[in-house]
Each structure stands twice: as C-alpha cells, then as structure tokens.
Design an enzyme around this catalytic site. Structure first.
Site, PDB file in Angstrom:
ATOM      1  N   ASN A 235       2.049  -6.143  -2.382  1.00  0.00           N
ATOM      2  CA  ASN A 235       0.651  -6.399  -2.049  1.00  0.00           C
ATOM      3  C   ASN A 235      -0.128  -5.091  -2.129  1.00  0.00           C
ATOM      4  O   ASN A 235       0.266  -4.089  -1.534  1.00  0.00           O
ATOM      5  CB  ASN A 235       0.535  -6.971  -0.636  1.00  0.00           C
ATOM      6  CG  ASN A 235      -0.913  -7.171  -0.205  1.00  0.00           C
ATOM      7  OD1 ASN A 235      -1.601  -8.035  -0.729  1.00  0.00           O
ATOM      8  ND2 ASN A 235      -1.376  -6.363   0.740  1.00  0.00           N
ATOM      9  N   GLU A 236      -1.200  -5.103  -2.904  1.00  0.00           N
ATOM     10  CA  GLU A 236      -2.095  -3.943  -3.005  1.00  0.00           C
ATOM     11  C   GLU A 236      -1.326  -2.677  -3.376  1.00  0.00           C
ATOM     12  O   GLU A 236      -1.509  -1.617  -2.770  1.00  0.00           O
ATOM     13  CB  GLU A 236      -2.881  -3.760  -1.700  1.00  0.00           C
ATOM     14  CG  GLU A 236      -3.782  -4.940  -1.405  1.00  0.00           C
ATOM     15  CD  GLU A 236      -4.572  -4.824  -0.099  1.00  0.00           C
ATOM     16  OE1 GLU A 236      -4.341  -3.848   0.645  1.00  0.00           O
ATOM     17  OE2 GLU A 236      -5.399  -5.703   0.168  1.00  0.00           O
ATOM     18  N   ASN A 237      -0.465  -2.809  -4.378  1.00  0.00           N
ATOM     19  CA  ASN A 237       0.340  -1.664  -4.797  1.00  0.00           C
ATOM     20  C   ASN A 237      -0.440  -0.671  -5.647  1.00  0.00           C
ATOM     21  O   ASN A 237       0.118   0.334  -6.096  1.00  0.00           O
ATOM     22  CB  ASN A 237       1.584  -2.153  -5.540  1.00  0.00           C
ATOM     23  CG  ASN A 237       2.422  -3.088  -4.697  1.00  0.00           C
ATOM     24  OD1 ASN A 237       2.513  -4.272  -4.984  1.00  0.00           O
ATOM     25  ND2 ASN A 237       3.011  -2.580  -3.618  1.00  0.00           N
TER      26      ASN A 237
ATOM     27  N   ARG B 291       0.813  -1.216   0.000  1.00  0.00           N
ATOM     28  CA  ARG B 291       0.000   0.000   0.000  1.00  0.00           C
ATOM     29  C   ARG B 291       0.854   1.277   0.000  1.00  0.00           C
ATOM     30  O   ARG B 291       2.061   1.250   0.144  1.00  0.00           O
ATOM     31  CB  ARG B 291      -0.964   0.031   1.188  1.00  0.00           C
ATOM     32  CG  ARG B 291      -1.978  -1.106   1.214  1.00  0.00           C
ATOM     33  CD  ARG B 291      -2.989  -0.887   2.320  1.00  0.00           C
ATOM     34  NE  ARG B 291      -4.003  -1.941   2.332  1.00  0.00           N
ATOM     35  CZ  ARG B 291      -4.991  -1.995   3.201  1.00  0.00           C
ATOM     36  NH1 ARG B 291      -5.119  -1.067   4.117  1.00  0.00           N
ATOM     37  NH2 ARG B 291      -5.868  -2.982   3.157  1.00  0.00           N
TER      38      ARG B 291
END
Length: 818
Positions: free
Chosen positions: A424-426, A388
């Site tokens: 993750n969730e970039n 994130r």
C-alpha cells in the site's frame, strides 16, 4: 434481534469453535503487566506474592487480549508509547497425550515477541499480525524437575512474554504509516495440547468448473510429527453444508515429512458460496498414530471469482458490484485488543449496512475476522503491511516474504478471500536514505511470484504505486474525488480514465473525514474554490495545508458534506457497468500518529461509524443504497440545532430504500416523494420546509408494499444571528447510574449559540471522579474541536464529588460542581 440475526450468531459461534479440534484453552485471565523493559528475565519470575515490597518494577493485573497503547494512542498530549513491555502468568500444565507436545499459539502480538518459561527463552517472533506458535514442551519438562517448581511456584510453570513495538527500520510496517504500530498481546493467546502426531497445516483447494455444476477439492497437509514417528493412518471426510457426509478417503502414510497430498474429491452440483448464501462445507481430517487420534476441522467453500479483463467482477459467473469498506483492528478504550464479541458486533454492523466486500488494511487480521467474513458472505482483500517508507535491506525483505507466506498459508482455506494484497502506497519514501523505483519493482515482482506459487487460484493487488501497477493482477489507483483532489462530481470521469490504464481496476479508498456531530446548512460551499479535476494526493494526505484548494484542507469536515460526497459516489457507481466495485475508507474511525491536529486528535475520522461503533449519518445513507430490508432515516439525528432566517425554507432529507415516503413537519404532511437513486441528493426523498423558531418535530413514513417504516426527530431552529464567541457555558445534560454527561456551549455576548464555532475545547476534572477520555471519539476526548458550538464528555462520578472545567482559548475558563 430478528430470527435471521440469531441464526447467524449461532452459526458464527459454532464456526469459531469448530476450527480447533485439539485441546485448547484461551489464556485470558490472571496476567500481570509492566510497560517498560526489565533488567533481566529473573525480574519477571520473582514470587508474585510475599516478595520484597521494595522490588521494582510495579506490575499491574490485566486480562488478555491487551494492548500496550489502549489509551495513549489517542492521548492529545503525548506521543504513544513505543518500546518493550512484559506480561507474566503461571500455567498449570497437564498434557493428556503420551509423548504429546504443549504449545503456545499466539493469534497476534506486536510487534516483536519473546517467550520465556521460567528463565529459559523458548521462542521469538517478528511481525505484529501473523499467527505463530511456540513449543514449550521441553522447557516445561525441565522446569517441573526443579525445586522452584515444587516450592516457589506451587506446582505451576511461570510464563513471561516480552513484546516490543519500538521503532525499527527493518520492520514492516513503516512508522510513517497512517495507523499505530501497536504493542502487546492484543489477540488471543492459547495453550494447546497436541498428540505426538497431528496436522500442522491443512490446505483445501476448492474449485468449480466453468459451468458451476461440478466441483473438485484437493486436500494436502503438513504434519507435526517426531522425526521417527512411524506409519500413521489418515482419514479425510467431506461434509456438505448440512453436515451430511459426502465422501471419505483413508490412507496410510509411512513418511509424514513435507506437504503431502491426502485426498481429491469430485463434488457434483456443489452448493456455491456467495454473498447471499455463504454455504460452507467441512473437511474433517483425522490422523492416528500409536493409537492416538488427532482431528483437524476446516470450513471451505466452492465459488468462482473472476475479474473480467477491462470489465466487471463476476462471482459464480454473474456480475457482482463489490460494495466495500475497510477495517483497521482498532477500538475505543482497547485499541487493537478487541474481543471476539466486539469483532462480531462490528462485522454484523457492516453486513447490515450492505457490505459484500472488505479490504483489511493494512495487515493480516485476526482469524476471527476471516471466519466472520466466511460466515456472513463478505469477500476479502487481505494484505501484508508493506506500507509506505520505501524498501529496506535483506532483513526487511525477508520479513516481508515471511509475512506473505504466513498470511497465505494461515488464511488459505477461507472462501471469502479473493485477493492477496502485496502493498500500500509503496511510492511513499521517507524511511531510508535512498528511494529506488527499480528495487521496489523488483521486490514487488518477487512478492507477486511468491503469492502465485503459494496460491495460484487468487489474484494479487496493490493500491497506489503507479510504477508497479503492471506487475500485479488488480490495481487500485488513488482517486479521492472531492477530498484530496478535484470535486466529487469529477468521480466518474477520473475513475474511467484510471480504468483504461490497467486490465483489472478496483477502486479502494474513497470518502473523506467527518467530525461526528458537526453539520452544515451549506456543506458544498468550499467546493466553489476547487477547480475541476485539480490536484492530487501523492503527498501530504494527512496535511491540511499547502496544495490547491480541496475538501480536506478547505472544507468544514461536517457530516453534511461527507454525506453529499458519498451519495454522489453511490449514485454514479450504479451507472458504471464496467466497474468491478469500490471500497469506502474506512468503516470505523481509527487512531493514527500522523494526525495530531484533527478535530479529535490522533484520529482518522473517515469512518461511517465512530471508534466506539456509534453510527454517523453516512451509515444510513449506505443502507439506503445497498440494502433491501426496508429502512428510513431522517438526516440530522446528531444535529440538535438547525439555523436560518425566519420564514426561510430548509431542506429536510430522508435516506430510505423504500419506493416512496411521506414527510410530516410539526404534524402537517408535506406530501409523498418517490425515490429515484439518480435524483441527487437523498435519491429524491427531500422536502423544503418552513420551520418555526424554536422546537420542531419531523416524522417520515416510508412504504414498500405493505411494509411501513418510520423515523422521527426533534430539533431547535435558531434564527438569531450570532456574533463573536464571548463565553462558555458548562451544564449537566444527563446522568445514568454514576455516569454524568456534561455539555459545553460557546455563546456570544448576547447569549446566542455560535453555531460555526469550531475551536478546540479542553475539559478537565478535579475530585473523586474520572473523565472518560482517551477514547478517540468526539464525546470521549478531553481535547476536541467543537461541533456547531458545542461539545460533550462523560464523567464517572465514582460516588464522590468533583469539579469539571472547560477551557476555550481566548475565553474565560468555566467550572461545574458535580
């Protein structure tokens, strides 16, 4: 404990100690700690006894591993502490090797670390999850020549460590992440004595040909050695899983710089590592220089891991459906500072649930966990903490490269690892003024190339960044059918559509939250509002407001609903021959700063066990689909009261992997049912029973061949209808030693239990005792939502008298003398 479990534990104990052949001791005891910064390092090295009583700050005694946020991460009334903290101890240093090196080996500390010998800074590290070492040889030698060493510290060496988990935009992971960035020395710290020449890093690349009948092993090493160390003799021995020496290679090296090839072994008919038989070989490397030998021992495995293009996953040439879960390094009462015993207990519970695959979210985890995965036969996706927030500048990017390098090099030899995760969730912005997809794509390519240079034999992967899914080898989109989008009956359709978009599809993260102890007689009612395949989860995952109707926002957060959701996924996965596998999110409830309003504040409650490893109902559901050892479990062990109309039949479900089961209600048989995994719910093992008002007893007898397993439970059946909550009743329900469990119940004006009451209740205590709270569990939080009109908490009376209180908004506060 059965014989198989005993053997596993012995193997794990042996493997955890065999990897460290040099003289090594864990520095667990005799530490002092202060949760703040110091004015200067000299404040840490003042005498610990006999000093000025007005000295500040006040240090407290702790043992390692230790987390700065052991309790405040789930304190319902505070933001968790993010900032500096200090640890100090005194070392008795006695390196037995002439010209040897004395090293502090940190298995992990968060998130930035500085190390001091007396007042001399000897090293620092940035990153909360990778291992690092600090050579203290020269600083120790210098300090032992001082008068302070002899007089002030009585021949011991003062060691001080500063950790800092303060907010830093140039640090991975982002503070927007759905987990705490813990501080402290929360993994083991070791004092290591090394000879002058030793193995610094050993890389053992084990391969198997396409037939699986021939293996090869290439061994190379990086040495720790003085610049002018002279020639060294190196011996490499390969042992089979039974400890028999297979081959030996010896050579003399004149130059020990760089990564050097040491040996290449051909192995005929290797015993392949797999999830049922995690066979491991041993590589024993001995380097001798100046008459002193240094030994390095590594456990490796031969196996083939193949992701078929547009198809399933193969292990050693055979299809293996990856049955996975996730893990955060987080536990009740200690946060990230889990002991080796706690880690072992957690991983054994996973294996006993039927897990053969795990994604370690969202950072490099303890070497102990990787050793356990190797020993237990659990395949691994491990990733760096690029999670994130977007993409920072040059410092941020270099830290990411270093974290990836360290993770791959430090865990290179583990046969369990099949995937290196790059992020993750970039696609989630927020940390920086700009969010540029092209820059993220460019950096993702860089990480992907770096991973393949460091380890050509393993795949790369990311989860949830659609605009980068073409870069990595394996991609997991975000689906969450029945929770953040759509209904769970849409799962197969959505998955198939996502599968068609990439070459290698693997679905990680699915499931939903459940408040342990909360149940429902109509759990799927909320799904009537959700249109098929509607909504998405590309923002506000943690929020329970806005967006279209969905389970996370409009559901009851009951174990009943989540069991239905999970079972639908499991039954469908059995009918998807193209599926590589999935990983339910996560195994255990964990702390997070972005969910203050959850039923247990600051907890992500999607686990199938609670934060203290107490099993939820879903744990047994997974067992019924994923395990072979006969088991049977009646749904509702944490449901003391069921409800309905008098004479109304209620469904009783049994989770079992046995072919048939017979149910008894109040002593009468309701008949035998046959298990069929596609017969939803409970795989056909369900009965409609007319319950009697008041106490009921239910018993099941399940059979596989000559093996019979049984389960039973007791509960009340309530037919009285409740009205508006009117009062709280607080009562003692049990006591063991000095620990008292109290229960609060919400009743209407007629004294009927309000079984849909879900308000927050707040417990308090005055007197000699102590609330056992800030544990992040439904029975271990002083502020918690009710479960079917009730809530529990424990109190340590500590041999004295106390008064407990319970408060629900709009209702009178009640008290209980203890």
């Amino acid at each position: 404990m059965n014989m198989k479990t005993c053997i596993i534990l012995l193997l794990l104990l042996w493997s955890s100690h065999s990897a460290s052949a040099q003289q090594r001791v864990r520095l667990n005891e005799d530490w002092e700690f202060v949760r703040q910064d110091l004015g200067g390092i000299w404040e840490a090295v003042r005498p610990r006894k006999g000093g000025n009583p007005e000295d500040v700050p006040l240090w407290t005694r702790v043992s390692l591993p230790h987390c700065v946020n052991a309790t405040d991460a789930v304190d319902p009334d505070l933001n968790y502490y993010q900032g500096p903290a200090w640890y100090r101890t005194q070392l008795a240093v006695a390196n037995p090797y002439p010209g040897g090196r004395t090293v502090l080996h940190f298995e992990g500390a968060g998130q930035k670390t500085e190390v001091y010998i007396h007042t001399t800074k000897v090293g620092s590290h940035v990153g909360g999850y990778d291992e690092f070492s600090v050579d203290i040889t020269d600083a120790v030698a210098a300090f032992t020549k001082t008068e302070a060493f002899r007089k002030q510290f009585n021949g011991k060496v003062p060691l001080s460590v500063r950790t800092d988990n303060g907010r830093d935009l140039e640090l991975m992971p982002s503070d927007l992440s759905d987990f705490n960035l813990y501080g402290g020395i929360y993994r083991y710290l070791n004092l290591v004595y090394l000879p002058a020449v030793s193995v610094d890093r050993l890389f053992a690349e084990a391969q198997v040909d396409s037939t699986g009948k021939t293996g090869s092993l290439d061994v190379r090493a990086r040495f720790h050695a003085p610049v002018a160390s002279g020639p060294a003799t190196v011996s490499v021995v390969l042992k089979d899983p039974r400890g028999k020496v297979l081959q030996r290679v010896e050579k003399t090296l004149a130059d020990l710089s760089g990564d050097l090839p040491l040996a290449r072994f051909a192995v005929r008919a290797p015993r392949l590592w797999n999830v049922q038989d995690p066979a491991r070989y041993t590589v024993l490397t001995t380097v001798t220089a100046g008459g002193v030998a240094s030994v390095d021992s590594q456990r490796i495995g031969f196996r083939q891991a193949t992701f078929v293009k547009k198809g399933p996953f193969l292990l050693n040439g055979k299809r293996l459906l990856l049955r996975g879960t996730h893990r955060h390094e987080d536990h009740a009462g200690v946060a990230a500072a889990m002991t080796e015993d706690q880690m072992r207990q957690e991983m054994l519970l996973m294996k006993e649930m039927g897990v053969n695959f795990i994604r370690l979210g969202h950072y490099q985890q303890s070497r102990i966990i990787l050793d356990l995965c190797d020993s237990l036969g659990i395949l691994v996706w491990e990733e760096i903490p690029w999670c994130r927030g977007g993409l920072g500048g040059s410092v941020y990017r270099e830290r990411g490269r270093q974290m990836l390098t360290n993770m791959i090099e430090q865990h290179y030899n583990h046969p369990s690892v099949i995937i290196w995760g790059l992020g993750n969730e970039n696609d989630w912005p927020g940390d920086f003024e700009t969010f540029d997809r092209d820059s993220i794509r460019s950096y993702m390519r860089e990480l992907n190339d770096l991973s393949h240079r460091l380890d050509p034999g393993r795949k790369t992967a990311i989860r949830r960044c659609d605009f980068c899914k073409d870069i990595v080898d394996v991609y997991s989109p975000s689906i969450w059918a029945g929770w953040y989008r759509a209904t769970y009956t849409d799962y197969k359709e959505i998955s198939r559509a996502e599968f068609e978009k990439v070459d290698h599809f693997l679905h990680v993260e699915w499931g939903g939250d459940s408040h342990a102890g909360r149940h429902s007689e109509s759990p799927d009612k909320a799904l009537q509002q959700v249109p098929p395949a509607a909504g998405n989860d590309h923002s506000g995952d943690a929020a329970r407001f806005a967006h279209a109707a969905r389970g996370s926002k409009d559901g009851d957060w009951s174990e009943s609903y989540i069991c239905n959701l999970i079972e639908w996924h499991l039954r469908e996965q059995e009918t998807m021959p193209w599926l590589t596998g999935t990983a339910q999110w996560p195994f255990k409830d964990f702390s997070t700063p972005v969910r203050p309003d959850n039923p247990v504040p600051y907890m992500n409650q999607k686990g199938v066990v609670e934060r203290d490893l107490t099993k939820k109902e879903a744990y047994y559901l997974f067992q019924s689909y994923w395990t072979d050892k006969p088991m049977a479990h009646i749904y509702g062990h944490s449901m003391p009261v069921r409800w309905g109309d008098a004479g109304e039949a209620r469904m009783i479900k049994v989770y079992s992997n046995c072919p048939e089961a017979e149910l008894f209600v109040n002593g009468s048989s309701l008949g035998v049912r046959t298990r069929n995994s596609q017969d939803f719910p409970a795989a056909g093992l369900r009965w409609n029973a007319v319950l009697r008002e008041g106490p009921n007893e239910v018993r099941v007898r399940a059979r596989r061949g000559a093996t019979v397993v049984e389960d039973s439970l007791h509960f009340e059946f309530q037919t009285a209808k409740w009205g508006k909550p009117a009062r709280v009743v607080l009562e003692r329900v049990s006591e063991s030693d000095s620990i008292v469990t109290i229960q609060a119940r919400v009743l209407d004006d007629k004294g009927v239990l309000c079984l849909d009451a879900a308000q927050f209740i707040r417990f308090g205590l005055a007197g000699d005792g102590r609330l056992l709270d800030n544990l992040g569990t439904p029975s271990g939080s002083r502020a918690v939502q009710l479960s079917n009109g009730r809530a529990l908490i424990r109190i340590d009376r500590r041999g004295g008298r106390s008064v407990a209180s319970a408060q629900v908004a709009t209702l009178p506060t009640v008290f209980l003398n203890l």
